[in-house]
Scaffold this motif. Structure first.
Motif, mmCIF file in Angstrom:
data_model
loop_
_atom_site.group_PDB
_atom_site.id
_atom_site.type_symbol
_atom_site.label_atom_id
_atom_site.label_comp_id
_atom_site.label_asym_id
_atom_site.label_seq_id
_atom_site.Cartn_x
_atom_site.Cartn_y
_atom_site.Cartn_z
ATOM 1 N N ARG A 138 48.666 41.065 39.925
ATOM 2 C CA ARG A 138 49.193 39.709 40.087
ATOM 3 C C ARG A 138 50.162 39.680 41.255
ATOM 4 O O ARG A 138 51.140 40.428 41.303
ATOM 5 C CB ARG A 138 49.890 39.241 38.810
ATOM 6 C CG ARG A 138 50.379 37.791 38.871
ATOM 7 C CD ARG A 138 50.970 37.350 37.552
ATOM 8 N NE ARG A 138 49.964 37.090 36.547
ATOM 9 C CZ ARG A 138 49.352 35.915 36.380
ATOM 10 N NH1 ARG A 138 49.645 34.893 37.186
ATOM 11 N NH2 ARG A 138 48.455 35.755 35.433
ATOM 12 N N ASN A 159 51.897 34.890 41.620
ATOM 13 C CA ASN A 159 51.318 34.082 40.543
ATOM 14 C C ASN A 159 49.806 33.899 40.640
ATOM 15 O O ASN A 159 49.234 33.034 39.964
ATOM 16 C CB ASN A 159 51.990 32.704 40.461
ATOM 17 C CG ASN A 159 53.436 32.812 40.028
ATOM 18 O OD1 ASN A 159 53.776 33.618 39.166
ATOM 19 N ND2 ASN A 159 54.294 32.001 40.632
ATOM 20 N N VAL A 160 49.158 34.688 41.480
ATOM 21 C CA VAL A 160 47.702 34.648 41.587
ATOM 22 C C VAL A 160 47.158 36.049 41.344
ATOM 23 O O VAL A 160 47.740 37.046 41.805
ATOM 24 C CB VAL A 160 47.254 34.136 42.978
ATOM 25 C CG1 VAL A 160 45.733 34.205 43.121
ATOM 26 C CG2 VAL A 160 47.728 32.701 43.190
ATOM 27 N N ILE A 161 46.044 36.135 40.619
ATOM 28 C CA ILE A 161 45.438 37.424 40.293
ATOM 29 C C ILE A 161 44.459 37.845 41.377
ATOM 30 O O ILE A 161 43.617 37.061 41.820
ATOM 31 C CB ILE A 161 44.720 37.349 38.931
ATOM 32 C CG1 ILE A 161 45.752 37.250 37.801
ATOM 33 C CG2 ILE A 161 43.805 38.547 38.712
ATOM 34 C CD1 ILE A 161 45.157 36.959 36.446
ATOM 35 N N ASP A 172 44.304 28.379 37.910
ATOM 36 C CA ASP A 172 45.596 28.661 38.559
ATOM 37 C C ASP A 172 45.708 30.157 38.859
ATOM 38 O O ASP A 172 46.075 30.560 39.973
ATOM 39 C CB ASP A 172 46.761 28.255 37.650
ATOM 40 C CG ASP A 172 46.982 26.752 37.609
ATOM 41 O OD1 ASP A 172 46.453 26.049 38.489
ATOM 42 O OD2 ASP A 172 47.681 26.290 36.681
ATOM 43 N N ASP A 173 45.387 30.966 37.862
ATOM 44 C CA ASP A 173 45.503 32.420 38.009
ATOM 45 C C ASP A 173 44.534 32.976 39.052
ATOM 46 O O ASP A 173 44.837 33.980 39.704
ATOM 47 C CB ASP A 173 45.228 33.117 36.666
ATOM 48 C CG ASP A 173 46.329 32.884 35.642
ATOM 49 O OD1 ASP A 173 47.446 32.506 36.043
ATOM 50 O OD2 ASP A 173 46.056 33.074 34.442
ATOM 51 N N TRP A 174 43.385 32.356 39.181
ATOM 52 C CA TRP A 174 42.326 32.912 40.027
ATOM 53 C C TRP A 174 42.257 32.302 41.419
ATOM 54 O O TRP A 174 41.334 32.569 42.179
ATOM 55 C CB TRP A 174 40.980 32.744 39.330
ATOM 56 C CG TRP A 174 40.844 33.573 38.083
ATOM 57 C CD1 TRP A 174 41.610 34.631 37.706
ATOM 58 C CD2 TRP A 174 39.876 33.404 37.042
ATOM 59 N NE1 TRP A 174 41.184 35.139 36.502
ATOM 60 C CE2 TRP A 174 40.116 34.412 36.068
ATOM 61 C CE3 TRP A 174 38.822 32.508 36.836
ATOM 62 C CZ2 TRP A 174 39.343 34.532 34.912
ATOM 63 C CZ3 TRP A 174 38.057 32.632 35.687
ATOM 64 C CH2 TRP A 174 38.313 33.631 34.746
ATOM 65 N N GLN A 177 44.440 26.805 33.437
ATOM 66 C CA GLN A 177 45.288 27.986 33.564
ATOM 67 C C GLN A 177 44.550 29.125 34.268
ATOM 68 O O GLN A 177 45.094 29.801 35.137
ATOM 69 C CB GLN A 177 45.767 28.445 32.185
ATOM 70 C CG GLN A 177 46.728 29.634 32.239
ATOM 71 C CD GLN A 177 47.973 29.354 33.051
ATOM 72 O OE1 GLN A 177 48.718 28.427 32.730
ATOM 73 N NE2 GLN A 177 48.222 30.129 34.106
ATOM 74 N N THR A 181 40.844 37.523 45.260
ATOM 75 C CA THR A 181 40.912 36.729 44.040
ATOM 76 C C THR A 181 39.493 36.508 43.518
ATOM 77 O O THR A 181 38.514 36.620 44.269
ATOM 78 C CB THR A 181 41.548 35.360 44.302
ATOM 79 O OG1 THR A 181 40.667 34.598 45.152
ATOM 80 C CG2 THR A 181 42.918 35.493 44.956
#
Length: 322
Positions: free
Chosen positions: A308, A311-313, A114-116, A111, A267
Protein backbone atom coordinates in the motif's frame (compact mmCIF):
# COMPACT_ATOMS: atom_id res chain seq x y z
CA UNK A 1 -34.09 -38.89 -12.74
CA UNK A 2 -34.30 -40.36 -16.24
CA UNK A 3 -32.55 -38.55 -19.09
CA UNK A 4 -35.60 -38.83 -21.34
CA UNK A 5 -37.61 -36.86 -18.78
CA UNK A 6 -35.31 -33.82 -19.02
CA UNK A 7 -36.11 -31.18 -21.64
CA UNK A 8 -33.83 -28.29 -22.60
CA UNK A 9 -35.59 -24.94 -22.96
CA UNK A 10 -33.56 -22.30 -24.80
CA UNK A 11 -34.50 -18.71 -24.03
CA UNK A 12 -33.35 -15.40 -25.55
CA UNK A 13 -31.45 -12.82 -23.48
CA UNK A 14 -30.52 -9.20 -24.19
CA UNK A 15 -26.95 -9.94 -23.06
CA UNK A 16 -23.74 -10.55 -25.02
CA UNK A 17 -23.65 -14.17 -23.84
CA UNK A 18 -26.67 -14.91 -26.02
CA UNK A 19 -29.33 -17.53 -25.36
CA UNK A 20 -29.60 -19.24 -21.97
CA UNK A 21 -30.79 -22.77 -21.26
CA UNK A 22 -33.23 -23.87 -18.60
CA UNK A 23 -34.04 -27.53 -17.99
CA UNK A 24 -37.43 -29.03 -17.28
CA UNK A 25 -37.73 -32.37 -15.51
CA UNK A 26 -41.14 -34.00 -15.90
CA UNK A 27 -41.80 -36.74 -13.35
CA UNK A 28 -44.11 -37.01 -10.37
CA UNK A 29 -43.49 -33.28 -10.15
CA UNK A 30 -42.61 -30.77 -12.84
CA UNK A 31 -39.28 -29.18 -11.87
CA UNK A 32 -37.69 -26.25 -13.68
CA UNK A 33 -33.94 -25.77 -13.29
CA UNK A 34 -33.29 -22.03 -13.82
CA UNK A 35 -35.82 -19.60 -15.22
CA UNK A 36 -34.36 -17.27 -17.84
CA UNK A 37 -34.28 -13.50 -17.86
CA UNK A 38 -37.23 -11.23 -17.18
CA UNK A 39 -38.18 -9.94 -20.62
CA UNK A 40 -41.44 -10.34 -22.50
CA UNK A 41 -39.59 -12.11 -25.31
CA UNK A 42 -38.11 -14.70 -22.95
CA UNK A 43 -41.44 -15.26 -21.16
CA UNK A 44 -43.31 -15.82 -24.42
CA UNK A 45 -40.60 -18.19 -25.64
CA UNK A 46 -40.74 -20.16 -22.41
CA UNK A 47 -44.54 -20.47 -22.61
CA UNK A 48 -44.33 -21.60 -26.24
CA UNK A 49 -41.79 -24.32 -25.38
CA UNK A 50 -43.88 -25.51 -22.43
CA UNK A 51 -46.89 -25.70 -24.76
CA UNK A 52 -44.93 -28.01 -27.08
CA UNK A 53 -44.61 -30.34 -24.07
CA UNK A 54 -48.37 -30.00 -23.38
CA UNK A 55 -47.64 -27.90 -20.29
CA UNK A 56 -48.38 -24.39 -19.03
CA UNK A 57 -46.48 -22.22 -16.50
CA UNK A 58 -49.17 -23.18 -13.95
CA UNK A 59 -48.04 -26.83 -14.23
CA UNK A 60 -44.55 -26.12 -12.88
CA UNK A 61 -44.41 -27.33 -9.28
CA UNK A 62 -40.94 -26.18 -8.23
CA UNK A 63 -37.95 -24.19 -9.46
CA UNK A 64 -34.32 -24.99 -8.67
CA UNK A 65 -31.72 -22.25 -9.29
CA UNK A 66 -28.06 -22.72 -10.15
CA UNK A 67 -27.02 -19.15 -9.28
CA UNK A 68 -28.23 -15.58 -8.95
CA UNK A 69 -27.41 -14.00 -12.33
CA UNK A 70 -30.45 -12.42 -14.02
CA UNK A 71 -30.47 -14.72 -17.06
CA UNK A 72 -31.05 -17.62 -14.63
CA UNK A 73 -33.51 -16.20 -12.07
CA UNK A 74 -35.36 -13.43 -13.88
CA UNK A 75 -38.70 -15.16 -14.51
CA UNK A 76 -39.08 -17.00 -11.18
CA UNK A 77 -41.75 -14.60 -9.94
CA UNK A 78 -43.88 -15.13 -13.05
CA UNK A 79 -44.62 -18.71 -11.98
CA UNK A 80 -47.46 -17.90 -9.63
CA UNK A 81 -48.41 -21.51 -8.86
CA UNK A 82 -44.93 -22.71 -7.90
CA UNK A 83 -44.85 -24.18 -4.41
CA UNK A 84 -41.10 -24.25 -3.80
CA UNK A 85 -38.13 -22.26 -5.05
CA UNK A 86 -34.73 -23.74 -4.20
CA UNK A 87 -31.36 -22.00 -4.34
CA UNK A 88 -28.22 -21.04 -2.48
CA UNK A 89 -28.90 -18.57 0.37
CA UNK A 90 -27.02 -15.79 -1.49
CA UNK A 91 -29.55 -15.97 -4.33
CA UNK A 92 -32.20 -14.44 -2.11
CA UNK A 93 -30.33 -11.12 -1.91
CA UNK A 94 -30.84 -10.72 -5.66
CA UNK A 95 -34.21 -12.41 -6.04
CA UNK A 96 -35.77 -10.17 -3.37
CA UNK A 97 -33.78 -7.12 -4.55
CA UNK A 98 -32.61 -6.57 -0.98
CA UNK A 99 -31.78 -2.84 -0.68
CA UNK A 100 -29.52 -3.40 2.33
CA UNK A 101 -27.46 -5.89 0.36
CA UNK A 102 -27.35 -3.67 -2.74
CA UNK A 103 -26.01 -0.80 -0.61
CA UNK A 104 -23.33 -3.08 0.84
CA UNK A 105 -22.51 -4.25 -2.69
CA UNK A 106 -22.03 -0.67 -3.94
CA UNK A 107 -20.00 0.36 -0.87
CA UNK A 108 -17.81 -2.74 -1.24
CA UNK A 109 -16.89 -1.96 -4.83
CA UNK A 110 -16.36 1.75 -4.20
CA UNK A 111 -13.87 0.89 -1.46
CA UNK A 112 -12.11 -1.69 -3.64
CA UNK A 113 -11.86 0.73 -6.52
CA UNK A 114 -10.42 3.38 -4.18
CA UNK A 115 -7.80 0.84 -3.09
CA UNK A 116 -7.03 -0.29 -6.62
CA UNK A 117 -6.60 3.10 -8.23
CA UNK A 118 -9.70 2.92 -10.44
CA UNK A 119 -10.69 6.33 -11.89
CA UNK A 120 -14.23 7.58 -11.32
CA UNK A 121 -15.00 7.26 -15.04
CA UNK A 122 -15.04 3.46 -14.74
CA UNK A 123 -17.31 3.24 -11.70
CA UNK A 124 -20.83 2.41 -12.80
CA UNK A 125 -21.70 0.18 -9.87
CA UNK A 126 -25.03 1.79 -9.00
CA UNK A 127 -26.04 1.76 -12.66
CA UNK A 128 -25.17 -1.92 -13.01
CA UNK A 129 -27.18 -2.95 -9.93
CA UNK A 130 -30.16 -0.90 -11.12
CA UNK A 131 -29.87 -2.48 -14.55
CA UNK A 132 -29.78 -5.91 -12.91
CA UNK A 133 -33.10 -5.23 -11.19
CA UNK A 134 -34.75 -4.48 -14.52
CA UNK A 135 -34.22 -8.08 -15.62
CA UNK A 136 -35.48 -9.83 -12.47
CA UNK A 137 -39.13 -10.18 -11.50
CA UNK A 138 -39.07 -9.80 -7.73
CA UNK A 139 -39.61 -13.04 -5.85
CA UNK A 140 -38.02 -15.07 -3.03
CA UNK A 141 -36.62 -18.48 -2.19
CA UNK A 142 -38.75 -20.85 -0.17
CA UNK A 143 -35.91 -23.34 0.47
CA UNK A 144 -32.18 -22.71 0.83
CA UNK A 145 -29.75 -25.30 -0.53
CA UNK A 146 -26.18 -26.05 0.48
CA UNK A 147 -23.74 -28.87 -0.23
CA UNK A 148 -25.19 -32.33 0.28
CA UNK A 149 -28.77 -31.22 0.90
CA UNK A 150 -31.68 -32.81 -0.96
CA UNK A 151 -34.42 -31.58 -3.26
CA UNK A 152 -37.69 -33.13 -2.16
CA UNK A 153 -39.03 -35.43 -4.86
CA UNK A 154 -35.63 -35.79 -6.57
CA UNK A 155 -33.73 -38.04 -4.14
CA UNK A 156 -31.10 -39.16 -6.67
CA UNK A 157 -29.77 -35.60 -7.07
CA UNK A 158 -26.73 -34.50 -5.07
CA UNK A 159 -26.38 -30.76 -4.49
CA UNK A 160 -22.82 -29.55 -5.09
CA UNK A 161 -21.54 -26.12 -4.13
CA UNK A 162 -19.49 -24.93 -7.10
CA UNK A 163 -18.56 -21.29 -6.36
CA UNK A 164 -16.40 -19.30 -8.74
CA UNK A 165 -18.48 -17.85 -11.55
CA UNK A 166 -20.81 -16.82 -8.72
CA UNK A 167 -20.50 -17.37 -4.99
CA UNK A 168 -24.09 -18.62 -5.08
CA UNK A 169 -23.38 -21.26 -7.72
CA UNK A 170 -24.77 -24.76 -7.25
CA UNK A 171 -24.55 -27.75 -9.60
CA UNK A 172 -26.85 -30.76 -9.47
CA UNK A 173 -25.50 -34.28 -10.05
CA UNK A 174 -27.97 -37.08 -10.66
CA UNK A 175 -26.59 -40.42 -9.47
CA UNK A 176 -29.09 -42.42 -11.55
CA UNK A 177 -28.35 -40.95 -14.99
CA UNK A 178 -24.89 -39.44 -14.40
CA UNK A 179 -26.20 -36.09 -15.65
CA UNK A 180 -24.93 -32.84 -14.11
CA UNK A 181 -27.11 -29.76 -14.41
CA UNK A 182 -24.23 -27.32 -14.35
CA UNK A 183 -25.53 -23.80 -14.89
CA UNK A 184 -22.57 -21.61 -15.87
CA UNK A 185 -19.99 -23.70 -14.04
CA UNK A 186 -18.58 -25.49 -17.11
CA UNK A 187 -19.40 -24.22 -20.60
CA UNK A 188 -17.86 -25.80 -23.68
CA UNK A 189 -17.22 -22.79 -25.92
CA UNK A 190 -16.22 -20.16 -23.34
CA UNK A 191 -14.48 -20.10 -19.99
CA UNK A 192 -16.85 -18.91 -17.26
CA UNK A 193 -15.60 -15.63 -15.83
CA UNK A 194 -15.08 -15.83 -12.03
CA UNK A 195 -16.78 -12.62 -10.95
CA UNK A 196 -15.84 -10.40 -8.03
CA UNK A 197 -18.47 -10.22 -5.30
CA UNK A 198 -18.66 -8.81 -1.78
CA UNK A 199 -18.57 -11.18 1.19
CA UNK A 200 -21.85 -12.35 2.68
CA UNK A 201 -21.58 -9.69 5.38
CA UNK A 202 -19.42 -6.73 6.43
CA UNK A 203 -16.14 -7.48 8.15
CA UNK A 204 -15.61 -10.81 6.37
CA UNK A 205 -12.69 -11.22 3.98
CA UNK A 206 -13.71 -10.86 0.35
CA UNK A 207 -14.11 -14.05 -1.71
CA UNK A 208 -11.32 -15.12 -4.09
CA UNK A 209 -13.52 -16.29 -6.99
CA UNK A 210 -10.78 -17.57 -9.29
CA UNK A 211 -9.28 -19.71 -6.53
CA UNK A 212 -12.77 -20.99 -5.72
CA UNK A 213 -13.41 -21.69 -9.38
CA UNK A 214 -10.25 -23.77 -9.77
CA UNK A 215 -11.29 -25.95 -6.84
CA UNK A 216 -14.87 -26.22 -8.09
CA UNK A 217 -13.68 -27.37 -11.52
CA UNK A 218 -11.34 -29.98 -10.04
CA UNK A 219 -14.15 -31.19 -7.80
CA UNK A 220 -16.07 -32.44 -10.85
CA UNK A 221 -13.25 -34.82 -11.76
CA UNK A 222 -14.25 -36.96 -8.78
CA UNK A 223 -17.64 -37.67 -10.36
CA UNK A 224 -18.51 -40.08 -13.18
CA UNK A 225 -20.51 -37.57 -15.20
CA UNK A 226 -22.09 -38.75 -18.46
CA UNK A 227 -23.32 -35.31 -19.58
CA UNK A 228 -23.07 -31.74 -18.36
CA UNK A 229 -26.18 -29.73 -19.20
CA UNK A 230 -24.85 -26.14 -19.31
CA UNK A 231 -26.49 -22.76 -19.02
CA UNK A 232 -25.16 -21.79 -22.45
CA UNK A 233 -23.95 -23.63 -25.52
CA UNK A 234 -23.64 -27.34 -26.26
CA UNK A 235 -24.12 -30.29 -23.95
CA UNK A 236 -20.69 -31.38 -22.72
CA UNK A 237 -19.49 -34.97 -22.39
CA UNK A 238 -15.67 -34.90 -22.48
CA UNK A 239 -15.12 -32.59 -19.52
CA UNK A 240 -11.97 -33.73 -17.69
CA UNK A 241 -9.57 -32.66 -20.47
CA UNK A 242 -11.43 -29.35 -20.76
CA UNK A 243 -10.96 -28.69 -17.04
CA UNK A 244 -7.21 -29.41 -17.32
CA UNK A 245 -6.97 -27.08 -20.33
CA UNK A 246 -8.84 -24.27 -18.55
CA UNK A 247 -6.56 -24.50 -15.52
CA UNK A 248 -3.43 -24.55 -17.69
CA UNK A 249 -4.55 -21.47 -19.64
CA UNK A 250 -5.40 -19.64 -16.41
CA UNK A 251 -1.93 -20.28 -15.01
CA UNK A 252 -0.36 -19.15 -18.29
CA UNK A 253 -2.25 -15.86 -18.07
CA UNK A 254 -1.23 -15.44 -14.42
CA UNK A 255 2.44 -15.76 -15.29
CA UNK A 256 2.00 -13.23 -18.08
CA UNK A 257 0.81 -10.87 -15.32
CA UNK A 258 3.81 -11.82 -13.20
CA UNK A 259 6.23 -10.94 -16.01
CA UNK A 260 4.59 -7.51 -16.22
CA UNK A 261 4.78 -6.97 -12.46
CA UNK A 262 8.46 -7.94 -12.36
CA UNK A 263 9.15 -4.92 -14.54
CA UNK A 264 6.40 -2.64 -13.26
CA UNK A 265 5.09 -2.34 -9.74
CA UNK A 266 1.45 -1.70 -10.63
CA UNK A 267 -2.08 -1.21 -9.34
CA UNK A 268 -4.83 -3.68 -10.30
CA UNK A 269 -6.27 -1.03 -12.63
CA UNK A 270 -2.94 -0.66 -14.45
CA UNK A 271 -2.62 -4.43 -14.71
CA UNK A 272 -6.16 -4.65 -16.09
CA UNK A 273 -5.26 -2.17 -18.85
CA UNK A 274 -2.17 -4.25 -19.65
CA UNK A 275 -4.10 -7.54 -19.83
CA UNK A 276 -7.13 -6.23 -21.72
CA UNK A 277 -6.07 -3.14 -23.69
CA UNK A 278 -8.93 -3.53 -26.20
CA UNK A 279 -11.71 -4.54 -23.82
CA UNK A 280 -11.24 -2.97 -20.39
CA UNK A 281 -13.17 0.22 -21.20
CA UNK A 282 -16.30 -1.50 -22.57
CA UNK A 283 -16.23 -4.54 -20.25
CA UNK A 284 -14.66 -3.10 -17.14
CA UNK A 285 -16.37 -5.27 -14.54
CA UNK A 286 -15.53 -8.50 -16.35
CA UNK A 287 -11.93 -7.57 -17.11
CA UNK A 288 -11.26 -6.30 -13.58
CA UNK A 289 -12.67 -9.52 -12.12
CA UNK A 290 -10.38 -11.56 -14.35
CA UNK A 291 -7.37 -9.38 -13.48
CA UNK A 292 -7.88 -9.62 -9.74
CA UNK A 293 -8.37 -13.36 -10.11
CA UNK A 294 -4.87 -13.68 -11.56
CA UNK A 295 -3.47 -11.52 -8.76
CA UNK A 296 -5.21 -13.68 -6.14
CA UNK A 297 -3.68 -16.76 -7.73
CA UNK A 298 -0.16 -15.28 -7.84
CA UNK A 299 -0.48 -14.25 -4.19
CA UNK A 300 -1.65 -17.74 -3.25
CA UNK A 301 1.49 -19.31 -4.74
CA UNK A 302 3.80 -16.70 -3.20
CA UNK A 303 4.84 -14.94 -6.41
CA UNK A 304 3.68 -11.41 -5.54
CA UNK A 305 3.05 -9.21 -2.53
CA UNK A 306 0.55 -6.44 -1.95
CA UNK A 307 2.02 -3.05 -1.05
CA UNK A 308 0.00 0.00 0.00
CA UNK A 309 1.43 3.33 -1.14
CA UNK A 310 -0.38 6.63 -0.66
CA UNK A 311 -3.65 4.80 0.09
CA UNK A 312 -3.48 2.83 -3.16
CA UNK A 313 -2.58 -0.86 -3.46
CA UNK A 314 0.15 -1.95 -5.83
CA UNK A 315 1.64 -5.39 -6.44
CA UNK A 316 5.30 -6.31 -6.57
CA UNK A 317 7.12 -9.54 -7.40
CA UNK A 318 8.53 -11.41 -4.40
CA UNK A 319 11.72 -11.88 -6.45
CA UNK A 320 12.43 -8.21 -5.71
CA UNK A 321 12.83 -9.19 -2.05
CA UNK A 322 15.01 -12.27 -2.63
Amino acid sequence: MKAQNIHQLTLPTPFAVGDVHAYLHVGDRVTLFDAGVYTEKAWESLKDQLKELSLKPEDVDEIVLTHHHPDHIGLVGKFTNVKRVYGHPYVNNWLTKDERYFKMYIDFFNQLYDDWGVPEAYREIEKSTANYSNFVFKSALTDELLEGQKIEGLPSIEVLETPGHAQSHLSFFDHESGILIGGDHIIKHISSNPLLEPPSDKGIERPRPLLDYRQSMLKLKDYDITEILPGHGEVLREYRALIDDRILKQEKRAYKVLDFIKNNSATPFEICKFLFPKHYEKQFGLTMSETVGQLDYLQSVGEIVEVRKDNVITFESTSCYA
